[in-house]
Design a protein around this motif. Sequence first.
Motif, PDB file in Angstrom:
ATOM      1  N   PRO A 107       0.859  -1.185   0.000  1.00 24.14           N
ATOM      2  CA  PRO A 107       0.000   0.000   0.000  1.00 24.14           C
ATOM      3  C   PRO A 107       0.898   1.239   0.000  1.00 24.14           C
ATOM      4  N   THR A 108       0.329   2.383  -0.364  1.00 21.72           N
ATOM      5  CA  THR A 108       1.103   3.630  -0.256  1.00 21.72           C
ATOM      6  C   THR A 108       0.628   4.421   0.965  1.00 21.72           C
ATOM      7  N   ALA A 109      -0.461   3.936   1.550  1.00 19.99           N
ATOM      8  CA  ALA A 109      -0.966   4.583   2.757  1.00 19.99           C
ATOM      9  C   ALA A 109      -1.634   3.543   3.646  1.00 19.99           C
ATOM     10  N   VAL A 110      -1.497   3.705   4.957  1.00 20.49           N
ATOM     11  CA  VAL A 110      -2.179   2.815   5.889  1.00 20.49           C
ATOM     12  C   VAL A 110      -3.028   3.660   6.840  1.00 20.49           C
ATOM     13  N   PHE A 111      -4.296   3.317   6.884  1.00 18.95           N
ATOM     14  CA  PHE A 111      -5.223   3.969   7.800  1.00 18.95           C
ATOM     15  C   PHE A 111      -5.384   3.013   8.972  1.00 18.95           C
ATOM     16  N   CYS A 112      -5.055   3.480  10.187  1.00 14.93           N
ATOM     17  CA  CYS A 112      -5.137   2.611  11.351  1.00 14.93           C
ATOM     18  C   CYS A 112      -6.408   2.867  12.146  1.00 14.93           C
ATOM     19  N   TYR A 113      -6.948   1.801  12.660  1.00  8.95           N
ATOM     20  CA  TYR A 113      -8.167   1.861  13.470  1.00  8.95           C
ATOM     21  C   TYR A 113      -8.069   2.890  14.581  1.00  8.95           C
ATOM     22  N   ASN A 114      -6.899   2.964  15.220  1.00  9.46           N
ATOM     23  CA  ASN A 114      -6.728   4.006  16.234  1.00  9.46           C
ATOM     24  C   ASN A 114      -5.263   4.432  16.325  1.00  9.46           C
ATOM     25  N   ASP A 115      -5.016   5.447  17.120  1.00 13.41           N
ATOM     26  CA  ASP A 115      -3.668   5.999  17.200  1.00 13.41           C
ATOM     27  C   ASP A 115      -2.675   5.021  17.801  1.00 13.41           C
ATOM     28  N   ARG A 116      -3.155   4.203  18.717  1.00 14.16           N
ATOM     29  CA  ARG A 116      -2.238   3.244  19.318  1.00 14.16           C
ATOM     30  C   ARG A 116      -1.760   2.232  18.274  1.00 14.16           C
ATOM     31  N   MET A 117      -2.662   1.827  17.394  1.00  9.99           N
ATOM     32  CA  MET A 117      -2.232   0.925  16.327  1.00  9.99           C
ATOM     33  C   MET A 117      -1.273   1.652  15.382  1.00  9.99           C
ATOM     34  N   ALA A 118      -1.496   2.943  15.209  1.00  7.11           N
ATOM     35  CA  ALA A 118      -0.614   3.717  14.338  1.00  7.11           C
ATOM     36  C   ALA A 118       0.819   3.718  14.869  1.00  7.11           C
ATOM     37  N   VAL A 119       0.951   3.689  16.190  1.00  4.77           N
ATOM     38  CA  VAL A 119       2.295   3.609  16.775  1.00  4.77           C
ATOM     39  C   VAL A 119       2.992   2.354  16.269  1.00  4.77           C
ATOM     40  N   GLY A 120       2.260   1.262  16.244  1.00  2.00           N
ATOM     41  CA  GLY A 120       2.821   0.010  15.741  1.00  2.00           C
ATOM     42  C   GLY A 120       3.104   0.080  14.244  1.00  2.00           C
ATOM     43  N   ALA A 121       2.250   0.783  13.516  1.00  2.00           N
ATOM     44  CA  ALA A 121       2.443   0.917  12.074  1.00  2.00           C
ATOM     45  C   ALA A 121       3.742   1.678  11.785  1.00  2.00           C
ATOM     46  N   TYR A 122       4.024   2.690  12.598  1.00  2.00           N
ATOM     47  CA  TYR A 122       5.274   3.443  12.420  1.00  2.00           C
ATOM     48  C   TYR A 122       6.462   2.502  12.561  1.00  2.00           C
ATOM     49  N   ARG A 123       6.348   1.648  13.569  1.00  2.00           N
ATOM     50  CA  ARG A 123       7.463   0.745  13.821  1.00  2.00           C
ATOM     51  C   ARG A 123       7.636  -0.247  12.674  1.00  2.00           C
ATOM     52  N   ALA A 124       6.521  -0.763  12.191  1.00  2.00           N
ATOM     53  CA  ALA A 124       6.582  -1.711  11.076  1.00  2.00           C
ATOM     54  C   ALA A 124       7.209  -1.035   9.856  1.00  2.00           C
ATOM     55  N   ALA A 125       6.798   0.195   9.593  1.00  2.00           N
ATOM     56  CA  ALA A 125       7.339   0.925   8.451  1.00  2.00           C
ATOM     57  C   ALA A 125       8.853   1.097   8.613  1.00  2.00           C
ATOM     58  N   GLY A 126       9.250   1.445   9.835  1.00  2.00           N
ATOM     59  CA  GLY A 126      10.671   1.640  10.094  1.00  2.00           C
ATOM     60  C   GLY A 126      11.460   0.372   9.814  1.00  2.00           C
ATOM     61  N   GLU A 127      10.925  -0.763  10.242  1.00  2.00           N
ATOM     62  CA  GLU A 127      11.629  -2.026  10.029  1.00  2.00           C
ATOM     63  C   GLU A 127      11.782  -2.369   8.554  1.00  2.00           C
ATOM     64  N   ARG A 128      10.791  -1.931   7.784  1.00  2.00           N
ATOM     65  CA  ARG A 128      10.863  -2.213   6.343  1.00  2.00           C
ATOM     66  C   ARG A 128      11.662  -1.141   5.593  1.00  2.00           C
ATOM     67  N   GLY A 129      12.208  -0.226   6.365  1.00  2.00           N
ATOM     68  CA  GLY A 129      12.998   0.828   5.733  1.00  2.00           C
ATOM     69  C   GLY A 129      12.164   1.873   5.017  1.00  2.00           C
ATOM     70  N   LEU A 130      10.904   1.965   5.373  1.00  2.00           N
ATOM     71  CA  LEU A 130      10.017   2.930   4.737  1.00  2.00           C
ATOM     72  C   LEU A 130      10.024   4.249   5.519  1.00  2.00           C
ATOM     73  N   VAL A 131      10.220   5.348   4.828  1.00  2.00           N
ATOM     74  CA  VAL A 131      10.195   6.652   5.478  1.00  2.00           C
ATOM     75  C   VAL A 131       8.776   7.230   5.412  1.00  2.00           C
ATOM     76  N   ILE A 132       8.309   7.702   6.564  1.00  2.00           N
ATOM     77  CA  ILE A 132       6.981   8.312   6.633  1.00  2.00           C
ATOM     78  C   ILE A 132       7.163   9.823   6.543  1.00  2.00           C
ATOM     79  N   PRO A 133       6.453  10.543   5.698  1.00  2.00           N
ATOM     80  CA  PRO A 133       5.413  10.060   4.799  1.00  2.00           C
ATOM     81  C   PRO A 133       5.898   9.840   3.371  1.00  2.00           C
ATOM     82  N   ALA A 134       7.193  10.039   3.112  1.00  2.00           N
ATOM     83  CA  ALA A 134       7.661   9.950   1.732  1.00  2.00           C
ATOM     84  C   ALA A 134       7.334   8.600   1.082  1.00  2.00           C
ATOM     85  N   ASP A 135       7.635   7.513   1.801  1.00  2.00           N
ATOM     86  CA  ASP A 135       7.383   6.187   1.235  1.00  2.00           C
ATOM     87  C   ASP A 135       6.021   5.637   1.609  1.00  2.00           C
ATOM     88  N   LEU A 136       5.520   6.087   2.737  1.00  2.00           N
ATOM     89  CA  LEU A 136       4.259   5.545   3.236  1.00  2.00           C
ATOM     90  C   LEU A 136       3.547   6.600   4.079  1.00  2.00           C
TER      91      LEU A 136
END
Lengths: 348, 348
Positions: free
Chosen positions: A243-272
């Motif tokens: 995906p090029t964007a992830v909408f999270c159910y809530n902000d706490r899940m978004a915290v986890g999404a940031y971490r997942a993006a970081g592990e995949r080497g994705l820069v927010i918001p440039a890559d995701l």
Amino acid sequence: MTEKTAGIRDVAAHAGVSQTTVSHVLNATPHTRVSEDTAARVRAAAEELGYRPNRLARGLRTQASDMIGLVTEEIATTPHAGRIILGAQEEASRRNLTLAIINSVLNPEPEVDAAQIQAFLDRQVDGIIYATVYHDVIVAPENLRSRPAALIGARDSAGAIPAVLPDERAGAAAVVEMLARAGHRRIAFAASAEDVPATRGRLLGYLDGMQAAGLPSDDLVAAGTADARGGYRASLELLDRFPTAVFCYNDRMAVGAYRAAGERGLVIPADLSIVGFDDQAPIPDSLFPTLTTVSLPHYEMGAWAVSKLADLIHGKDEETLLAEHPTVLACPVVERESVAPPRLGSPE
Amino acid sequence: MTEKTAGIRDVAAHAGVSQTTVSHVLNATPHTRVSEDTAARVRAAAEELGYRPNRLARGLRTQASDMIGLVTEEIATTPHAGRIILGAQEEASRRNLTLAIINSVLNPEPEVDAAQIQAFLDRQVDGIIYATVYHDVIVAPENLRSRPAALIGARDSAGAIPAVLPDERAGAAAVVEMLARAGHRRIAFAASAEDVPATRGRLLGYLDGMQAAGLPSDDLVAAGTADARGGYRASLELLDRFPTAVFCYNDRMAVGAYRAAGERGLVIPADLSIVGFDDQAPIPDSLFPTLTTVSLPHYEMGAWAVSKLADLIHGKDEETLLAEHPTVLACPVVERESVAPPRLGSPE
DNA sequence: CTGAAAGCGCTTACAG
DNA sequence: CTGAAAGCGCTTACAG
């Protein structure tokens, strides 16, 4: 410590008039004429003695305590309850009403809630607000019906009590459409696995938004627990589908999404791009970059409940009031830094 | 909607006794003998009619409203206020007291606070709690003195009002000593640059802890803004000096410290232990790994204030009560996953 | 053991 | 234009 305070009798004596006249002047009782001269004397006397009407006594006489009782469910565990209380309290102050509060626990046994409400009734509150974390439908305690009442965050099974709810579905749709306007086509949704109304509303809103933007959503939804860990896991799963964007159910899940993006080497918001829901302090401002999210109208719901109650108390036609039942309040998108156009450019 | 409710007069008539007797029986008035027979009849009548004493009327007569007013400063912006309210409310319920609340803004103009308090006085509250975010000393509004009062989070400049404060210094020292016990010697402190009492208290506690453990602290302190960004910057600076643990002024700064550690390739807690302060939901549980931190006794301070007020109201000797002024409550360490022994082993 | 009466501090028909 | 009196629903000396 509690020195004797002046009563209406003292003011009357001091101004050389009757208590009746003092009352008329100070309350500007309608259909009553008092000479400007007398009125001035009364006001001067009241001022001089620092007279303040005893609202307990007034309440007893007028059968109106000018108090509103707020029962909040789990103020302890929901960080949002504070804003509901604030909204209710400020609206109450504007109307010269006092807000009393009692904390409750989610229907442990119905009798407990009933006892809490009874405590308010014993105080002769003019109305009661019952605020819950978001439930679909609740069975309101029996004795809630004995006074004007308003529900926050839930509808009454009997449909007889005015209620206000956040329009989570429209809020979710709006943030998805915002992403679509930014050029995103593959917008994923990290859903919640919890069985609560918000789960359904936000998912439905996501689907609405995708459909409105003419985008397919197959395969772009994964569910997790409604916390950082769940967001991390759901996002990892979702990122495999590019995906090029992830909408999270809530902000706490978004915290986890940031971490997942970081592990995949994705820069927010440039890559995701990532967006959340709740605008739950202090998360959005603590993240790098700060999180674009959708906010819940807690303050507004608290204020709404007090106004509605005031209308009910002052005898506005309840039929009319219930017609719009339940009232739904907008969940506005709060833009911060976590959204940008997708790297690959507009797909058109 | 508000059907006529039974009064004491109705109960008396129904039981065939006087109002006096009903009152005596239901209130178990001391020094009063009523035959068990009569008492039973009264109770049966009260039960049957669903009689509930009108507390407005009782309050007017007894000159005690059994209401406590809580003025909270900025409940909107401090997420902790909710727990103060909860603590106060639950303690009040235990004592059959009702809690009314008013929100305030940090001394915008003294008259505003005075007006808020006056609103409570008009309601004949038996006592007032004035809760602030942590201030050193405040000038209490004049009219706060007209009733029993208690202060949360601040001391009164006149020193005349019972006050309760968190023992931040001891809490900070405790968490540092915990790190030392785990084997850490180079424990850094990411301090706050804000000029508030907490800044000083936590820094002093850090120094206390280091000294108690016999550790040098030179060069291991850096300050930043009290948010994630400030924690990030201060941590980056601190990491150049190779600490094995970083104690952050607050949880929000700890969020930044996690990020700084991540950028340096440090795994928490294996390579670096991190602790925060505040136990501010939802931060500690949202981080990977979850954050060990120090919690503030908000609930306890709210409950403390209500008990103190109840004592004052019931005439406990104020001299005694003020002797321990101000009361200080412990800030306990909450252990989670972000602390481990240092990689290089014990230094001894 | 029980009750008649006063009074808490107001507001509000009602009368003048 | 102003006031005497009743009463809101209780509790509490006080008397018997």
